[in-house]
Design a protein around this motif. Structure first.
Motif, PDB file in Angstrom:
ATOM      1  N   SER A  15       0.821  -1.223   0.000  1.00  0.00           N
ATOM      2  CA  SER A  15       0.000   0.000   0.000  1.00  0.00           C
ATOM      3  C   SER A  15       0.849   1.265   0.000  1.00  0.00           C
ATOM      4  O   SER A  15       1.203   1.821   1.041  1.00  0.00           O
ATOM      5  N   TRP A  17      -0.007   4.262  -0.917  1.00  0.00           N
ATOM      6  CA  TRP A  17      -0.679   5.456  -0.367  1.00  0.00           C
ATOM      7  C   TRP A  17      -0.608   5.438   1.147  1.00  0.00           C
ATOM      8  O   TRP A  17      -0.467   6.496   1.782  1.00  0.00           O
ATOM      9  N   LEU A  39      -5.976  -5.606   2.590  1.00  0.00           N
ATOM     10  CA  LEU A  39      -6.701  -5.268   1.354  1.00  0.00           C
ATOM     11  C   LEU A  39      -7.021  -6.530   0.559  1.00  0.00           C
ATOM     12  O   LEU A  39      -6.309  -7.527   0.631  1.00  0.00           O
ATOM     13  N   TYR A  44     -13.288  -6.579   3.016  1.00  0.00           N
ATOM     14  CA  TYR A  44     -12.357  -5.491   3.367  1.00  0.00           C
ATOM     15  C   TYR A  44     -12.941  -4.115   3.058  1.00  0.00           C
ATOM     16  O   TYR A  44     -12.697  -3.144   3.774  1.00  0.00           O
ATOM     17  N   LYS A  45     -13.763  -4.047   1.998  1.00  0.00           N
ATOM     18  CA  LYS A  45     -14.315  -2.742   1.596  1.00  0.00           C
ATOM     19  C   LYS A  45     -15.258  -2.207   2.682  1.00  0.00           C
ATOM     20  O   LYS A  45     -15.212  -1.027   3.038  1.00  0.00           O
ATOM     21  N   LYS A  56     -11.198   3.891   1.215  1.00  0.00           N
ATOM     22  CA  LYS A  56      -9.816   3.610   0.835  1.00  0.00           C
ATOM     23  C   LYS A  56      -8.892   3.896   2.015  1.00  0.00           C
ATOM     24  O   LYS A  56      -9.268   4.604   2.945  1.00  0.00           O
ATOM     25  N   VAL A  57      -7.704   3.345   1.931  1.00  0.00           N
ATOM     26  CA  VAL A  57      -6.644   3.713   2.880  1.00  0.00           C
ATOM     27  C   VAL A  57      -5.670   4.637   2.157  1.00  0.00           C
ATOM     28  O   VAL A  57      -5.523   4.538   0.933  1.00  0.00           O
ATOM     29  N   PRO A  58      -5.039   5.533   2.900  1.00  0.00           N
ATOM     30  CA  PRO A  58      -5.081   5.710   4.340  1.00  0.00           C
ATOM     31  C   PRO A  58      -6.241   6.610   4.774  1.00  0.00           C
ATOM     32  O   PRO A  58      -6.785   7.376   3.983  1.00  0.00           O
ATOM     33  N   ASP A  69      -7.436  10.505   2.402  1.00  0.00           N
ATOM     34  CA  ASP A  69      -6.538  10.872   1.307  1.00  0.00           C
ATOM     35  C   ASP A  69      -5.159  11.239   1.888  1.00  0.00           C
ATOM     36  O   ASP A  69      -5.043  12.073   2.784  1.00  0.00           O
ATOM     37  N   SER A  70      -4.144  10.593   1.306  1.00  0.00           N
ATOM     38  CA  SER A  70      -2.790  10.730   1.848  1.00  0.00           C
ATOM     39  C   SER A  70      -2.320  12.182   1.906  1.00  0.00           C
ATOM     40  O   SER A  70      -1.651  12.593   2.850  1.00  0.00           O
ATOM     41  N   HIS A 103       1.038  13.081  -6.697  1.00  0.00           N
ATOM     42  CA  HIS A 103      -0.281  12.695  -6.191  1.00  0.00           C
ATOM     43  C   HIS A 103      -1.298  12.523  -7.317  1.00  0.00           C
ATOM     44  O   HIS A 103      -2.165  11.663  -7.246  1.00  0.00           O
TER      45      HIS A 103
END
Ligand SMILES: N[C@@H](CCC(=O)N[C@@H](CS)C(=O)NCC(=O)O)C(=O)O
Length: 217
Positions: A15, A17, A39, A44-45, A56-58, A69-70, A103
């Motif tokens: 991952s 991100w 993931l 997981y979703k 989503k991660v993170p 959002d990272s 990004h």
């Protein structure tokens, strides 16, 4: 009362991100706990949606409230640690430019060379568009290193959010043996040998889940 921070991340091996958010938060010295969502596993979703409206991660939970959002997470950390962006206004804008370029772009590099921290010696054929992206990344790194070499080993001399955003790229270039100039090779080594990166990598080594689409080359 102290703010309670929880960082929700995916597999450290894959991952990218998550790594971009984890590095600034870890480097800040702020206390936080980690929630790991494996993931691509059943359910997981739904698990991700419990933490992040984007699924989503993170995601960073600040006293239970999500920042997702990272880049948003990195910016929040930089508000606590202003030294995570260059002090000079133009240099800060420059660092934000290269961070934003990462990004919002380089989809060819991301698709062709997924981050896979455990892998080494992988090789992939790159199409022309992806080669152009690799060249652009090398141009960014070389220009930064030539300009800021006397201030330290990072893109803008001292460590900045830009370095967090390019850490997964450095990992990919290393894994897939991308041919780069000496300035870029040195930067990849700086990123890889950073103690926090090494900590992330050692956790990635301990993970056993294999995500097929991350196993390329
Ligand atoms: N722009 C987002 C991208 C987040 C993202 O795509 N995360 C991936 C993991 S690296 C994810 O959650 N994938 C699971 C999914 O999409 O179901 C950010 O910067 O945080």
């Amino acid at each position: 009362m102290q703010t309670e921070l929880t960082l929700v991340i995916g597999n450290k091996n894959y991952s990218s991100w998550s790594l971009r958010a984890w590095l600034p938060l870890k480097r800040s010295g702020l206390a936080f706990s980690e929630v790991f969502v494996p993931l691509m596993t059943p359910g997981y979703k739904d698990k991700l949606l419990e933490y992040s409206p984007a699924g989503k991660v993170p995601a960073l939970l600040i006293d239970g409230r999500p920042v997702w959002d990272s880049l948003a997470i990195a910016e929040w950390v930089a508000e606590q640690k202003p030294e995570f962006w260059p002090r000079d206004a133009f240099e800060r804008a420059w660092a934000r430019s290269v961070t934003a370029e990462m990004h919002s772009g380089f989809s060819g590099v991301r698709g062709a060379m997924p981050m896979n921290c455990r892998a080494s010696g992988r090789r992939v054929e790159l199409d022309d568009a992806t080669r152009d992206e690799v060249a652009r990344i090398c141009e960014i790194w070389t220009q930064c290193r030539e300009t800021f070499a006397d201030r330290g080993p990072w893109l803008f001399g001292e460590w900045s959010i830009a370095d967090a955003f390019y850490a997964p790229v450095a990992s990919r270039f290393r894994t897939y043996g991308v041919d780069v100039n000496a300035a870029c090779a040195g930067y990849i080594e700086t990123t890889w040998s950073d103690p926090l990166m090494q900590e992330w990598l050692s956790h990635a080594q301990q993970e056993t889940q294999v995500i097929e689409k991350g196993e390329v080359g």
